[in-house]
Enzyme design. Sequence first.
Site, PDB file in Angstrom:
ATOM      1  N   PHE A 141       0.821  -1.218   0.000  1.00  0.00           N
ATOM      2  CA  PHE A 141       0.000   0.000   0.000  1.00  0.00           C
ATOM      3  C   PHE A 141       0.850   1.262   0.000  1.00  0.00           C
ATOM      4  O   PHE A 141       0.331   2.354   0.234  1.00  0.00           O
ATOM      5  CB  PHE A 141      -0.935   0.010   1.226  1.00  0.00           C
ATOM      6  CG  PHE A 141      -1.954  -1.095   1.216  1.00  0.00           C
ATOM      7  CD1 PHE A 141      -3.141  -0.965   0.513  1.00  0.00           C
ATOM      8  CD2 PHE A 141      -1.713  -2.289   1.886  1.00  0.00           C
ATOM      9  CE1 PHE A 141      -4.078  -1.986   0.490  1.00  0.00           C
ATOM     10  CE2 PHE A 141      -2.647  -3.318   1.868  1.00  0.00           C
ATOM     11  CZ  PHE A 141      -3.828  -3.173   1.173  1.00  0.00           C
ATOM     12  N   LYS A 206      -6.634  -4.907  -1.754  1.00  0.00           N
ATOM     13  CA  LYS A 206      -5.827  -3.902  -2.463  1.00  0.00           C
ATOM     14  C   LYS A 206      -6.691  -3.131  -3.466  1.00  0.00           C
ATOM     15  O   LYS A 206      -6.671  -1.899  -3.532  1.00  0.00           O
ATOM     16  CB  LYS A 206      -4.654  -4.601  -3.158  1.00  0.00           C
ATOM     17  CG  LYS A 206      -3.824  -3.712  -4.058  1.00  0.00           C
ATOM     18  CD  LYS A 206      -3.080  -2.650  -3.277  1.00  0.00           C
ATOM     19  CE  LYS A 206      -2.434  -1.647  -4.211  1.00  0.00           C
ATOM     20  NZ  LYS A 206      -1.779  -0.563  -3.507  1.00  0.00           N
ATOM     21  N   GLY A 259      -4.170   9.985 -11.528  1.00  0.00           N
ATOM     22  CA  GLY A 259      -3.376   9.194 -12.475  1.00  0.00           C
ATOM     23  C   GLY A 259      -2.362   8.376 -11.698  1.00  0.00           C
ATOM     24  O   GLY A 259      -2.601   7.994 -10.562  1.00  0.00           O
ATOM     25  N   CYS A 262      -0.764   3.359 -10.336  1.00  0.00           N
ATOM     26  CA  CYS A 262      -1.694   2.398  -9.720  1.00  0.00           C
ATOM     27  C   CYS A 262      -3.173   2.672  -9.991  1.00  0.00           C
ATOM     28  O   CYS A 262      -3.875   1.789 -10.483  1.00  0.00           O
ATOM     29  CB  CYS A 262      -1.445   2.342  -8.214  1.00  0.00           C
ATOM     30  SG  CYS A 262       0.134   1.571  -7.818  1.00  0.00           S
ATOM     31  N   LYS A 265      -4.742   1.814 -13.610  1.00  0.00           N
ATOM     32  CA  LYS A 265      -4.736   0.387 -13.974  1.00  0.00           C
ATOM     33  C   LYS A 265      -5.530  -0.443 -12.960  1.00  0.00           C
ATOM     34  O   LYS A 265      -6.192  -1.403 -13.334  1.00  0.00           O
ATOM     35  CB  LYS A 265      -3.306  -0.135 -14.132  1.00  0.00           C
ATOM     36  CG  LYS A 265      -2.581  -0.465 -12.862  1.00  0.00           C
ATOM     37  CD  LYS A 265      -1.252  -1.150 -13.145  1.00  0.00           C
ATOM     38  CE  LYS A 265      -0.475  -1.398 -11.856  1.00  0.00           C
ATOM     39  NZ  LYS A 265      -1.102  -2.355 -10.948  1.00  0.00           N
TER      40      LYS A 265
HETATM   41  N1  LIG Z   1       4.533   2.005  -7.396  1.00  0.00           N
HETATM   42  C1  LIG Z   1       3.681   2.010  -6.397  1.00  0.00           C
HETATM   43  O1  LIG Z   1       3.444   3.047  -5.764  1.00  0.00           O
HETATM   44  C2  LIG Z   1       2.952   0.746  -5.985  1.00  0.00           C
HETATM   45  C3  LIG Z   1       2.279   0.732  -4.767  1.00  0.00           C
HETATM   46  C4  LIG Z   1       1.607  -0.441  -4.399  1.00  0.00           C
HETATM   47  C5  LIG Z   1       1.603  -1.545  -5.237  1.00  0.00           C
HETATM   48  N2  LIG Z   1       2.257  -1.479  -6.435  1.00  0.00           N
HETATM   49  C6  LIG Z   1       2.247  -2.684  -7.283  1.00  0.00           C
HETATM   50  O2  LIG Z   1       3.481  -3.346  -7.131  1.00  0.00           O
HETATM   51  C7  LIG Z   1       3.910  -3.903  -8.388  1.00  0.00           C
HETATM   52  C8  LIG Z   1       5.254  -3.313  -8.772  1.00  0.00           C
HETATM   53  O3  LIG Z   1       5.110  -1.917  -8.932  1.00  0.00           O
HETATM   54  P1  LIG Z   1       6.374  -0.971  -9.177  1.00  0.00           P
HETATM   55  O4  LIG Z   1       5.862   0.414  -9.277  1.00  0.00           O
HETATM   56  O5  LIG Z   1       7.433  -1.302  -8.192  1.00  0.00           O
HETATM   57  O6  LIG Z   1       6.793  -1.509 -10.639  1.00  0.00           O
HETATM   58  P2  LIG Z   1       8.096  -1.190 -11.476  1.00  0.00           P
HETATM   59  O7  LIG Z   1       7.685  -1.382 -12.887  1.00  0.00           O
HETATM   60  O8  LIG Z   1       8.707   0.102 -11.036  1.00  0.00           O
HETATM   61  O9  LIG Z   1       9.116  -2.338 -11.050  1.00  0.00           O
HETATM   62  C9  LIG Z   1       8.993  -3.668 -11.433  1.00  0.00           C
HETATM   63  C10 LIG Z   1      10.404  -4.177 -11.744  1.00  0.00           C
HETATM   64  O10 LIG Z   1      10.382  -5.585 -11.894  1.00  0.00           O
HETATM   65  C11 LIG Z   1      11.364  -5.926 -12.862  1.00  0.00           C
HETATM   66  N3  LIG Z   1      11.122  -7.281 -13.330  1.00  0.00           N
HETATM   67  C12 LIG Z   1      10.068  -7.735 -14.051  1.00  0.00           C
HETATM   68  N4  LIG Z   1      10.177  -9.071 -14.246  1.00  0.00           N
HETATM   69  C13 LIG Z   1      11.319  -9.477 -13.639  1.00  0.00           C
HETATM   70  C14 LIG Z   1      11.976 -10.708 -13.491  1.00  0.00           C
HETATM   71  N5  LIG Z   1      11.464 -11.835 -13.994  1.00  0.00           N
HETATM   72  N6  LIG Z   1      13.140 -10.747 -12.823  1.00  0.00           N
HETATM   73  C15 LIG Z   1      13.677  -9.630 -12.301  1.00  0.00           C
HETATM   74  N7  LIG Z   1      13.101  -8.414 -12.405  1.00  0.00           N
HETATM   75  C16 LIG Z   1      11.922  -8.331 -13.054  1.00  0.00           C
HETATM   76  C17 LIG Z   1      11.197  -4.852 -13.912  1.00  0.00           C
HETATM   77  O11 LIG Z   1      12.330  -4.747 -14.745  1.00  0.00           O
HETATM   78  C18 LIG Z   1      10.973  -3.613 -13.036  1.00  0.00           C
HETATM   79  O12 LIG Z   1      12.184  -2.936 -12.753  1.00  0.00           O
HETATM   80  C19 LIG Z   1       2.792  -3.588  -9.377  1.00  0.00           C
HETATM   81  O13 LIG Z   1       1.901  -4.685  -9.398  1.00  0.00           O
HETATM   82  C20 LIG Z   1       2.110  -2.382  -8.762  1.00  0.00           C
HETATM   83  O14 LIG Z   1       0.761  -2.272  -9.128  1.00  0.00           O
HETATM   84  C21 LIG Z   1       2.951  -0.369  -6.814  1.00  0.00           C
END
Ligand SMILES: NC(=O)c1ccc[n+]([C@@H]2O[C@H](COP(=O)([O-])OP(=O)(O)OC[C@H]3O[C@@H](n4cnc5c(N)ncnc54)[C@H](O)[C@@H]3O)[C@@H](O)[C@H]2O)c1
Length: 430
Positions: A141, A206, A259, A262, A265
Amino acid sequence: MRVTVVGAGYVGATSAVVLAYLGHRVTCVERNAARLDRWLGGEDPLGEPGLAELRGQVAVEFTSEACSIASAEVVIVAVGTPMDDNGRPDLSQLDAATAEIGGLAADGAIVVIRSTVPVGTCDRLQNSTLRRLRVVSNPEFLREGQALQDAFFPDRIVAGGPPEAQRPIEELYGRILEGRDLPGNPRQEGPPPLLWMSARSAELAKYAANGFLATKLSFVNEIANIAHAVGADASAVLGSMALDPRIGRHFLRPGLGWGGSCFPKDTRAFQVIAEGAGYDFVVLRAAIEQNARQLARFAKAIERAVPSRSTVGLLGLAFKAGTSDTRESPAIALARRLIRGGLNVVAYDPGVQQFPDEPRLSVRAALVEACADADAVVIATEWPEFAEMDLTALRLVTRGDLLFDGRNLISPARAALAGFRYHGVAGLGD
Ligand SMILES: NC(=O)c1ccc[n+]([C@@H]2O[C@H](COP(=O)([O-])OP(=O)(O)OC[C@H]3O[C@@H](n4cnc5c(N)ncnc54)[C@H](O)[C@@H]3O)[C@@H](O)[C@H]2O)c1
């Protein structure tokens, strides 16, 4: 515990650094070479406040090699789950990562899914590629821009999966659940509860939280628009709502639409989840539609006010202040729309130095450079720098006197005093 985190984005890198701070032996696997190189060079490619500094104080290994999964007691999955072209969650990163984990991890290891995934995903993985392992849903979160504070002092930790996985999850979060020896500002309410539930409930928790927050913002934007239509003061109305504890004081500021990486999508995915269950989620559908209209309404007001081929000085590109993340940023959507309409857009954002994805958009290194000779100045991200800018000095460099404030950051009186014709988000007319 021996922990491997897959994915070094906002969620993965923050989890890795925080868990290392708690004393676990953490390896963080990242497959994007450019991102990995910056982590290996001691930088933070995400620009998340405090993360690079804390990373320098703990032992966490960043690598492209997945081999540490074989000896991990806990494998955390924090890969991206972006929206595909049809608005559905694209689970290709998740499926590829879990297939690799399924082949490498030791029997009985715990796989913690921190990525936001459709309800039923953990059950599907538990019954297929991760059959030998114990799959736990543990949604994240955190808010970008304050990821460390949120990770050390979350409001709650939500997790669900096989009952025997609960103890290891408690051990994983150790001092966070005890509220002991953590850097940052503890919450008044004390340490967070661990809310243990089924994996499906954790997955839905979530979407429910993000769906509600997005709906709250859309509702607030409607209030601001209606306030203008009936001759009321939106900030007075919203200010009175903020004092009702049933409503809560957060997320009551009108804007040009929500926007980020998160909300867009996750709301679309939530709709798809509801549709899949045969449920028509009317309120969420309306919130998404309102959000699109809100941006269009703001853009239309600008287009109406300036002659064609005018120059707009756009203040902000990130989807919110405190981050360099531009994914699904309303500021970018606005820039694209204005450019499509024939306007010249020159932008400045303290956290975003370039935006190569849109070659028609010029990005400058300073606020005055972006606004020099602008026919209209448009605030699209709520950076403190924009709230505090010297409007009189700004008016000396702009060509026109229009100021569109998409975040209601500036008081209309202050803008008028500096010689600007001010338009906040409430008060644009249809
Ligand atoms: N960004 C936020 O504020 C936030 C908050 C809560 C939940 N989330 C959720 O968490 C998840 C990740 O979000 P994020 O913003 O950190 O994404 P992000 O795209 O910044 O990071 C994901 C990373 O995973 C790497 N990756 C993908 N497949 C891989 C593999 N097989 N091996 C190694 N590395 C791999 C990608 O290269 C990328 O750097 C999403 O599902 C998102 O919805 C994000």
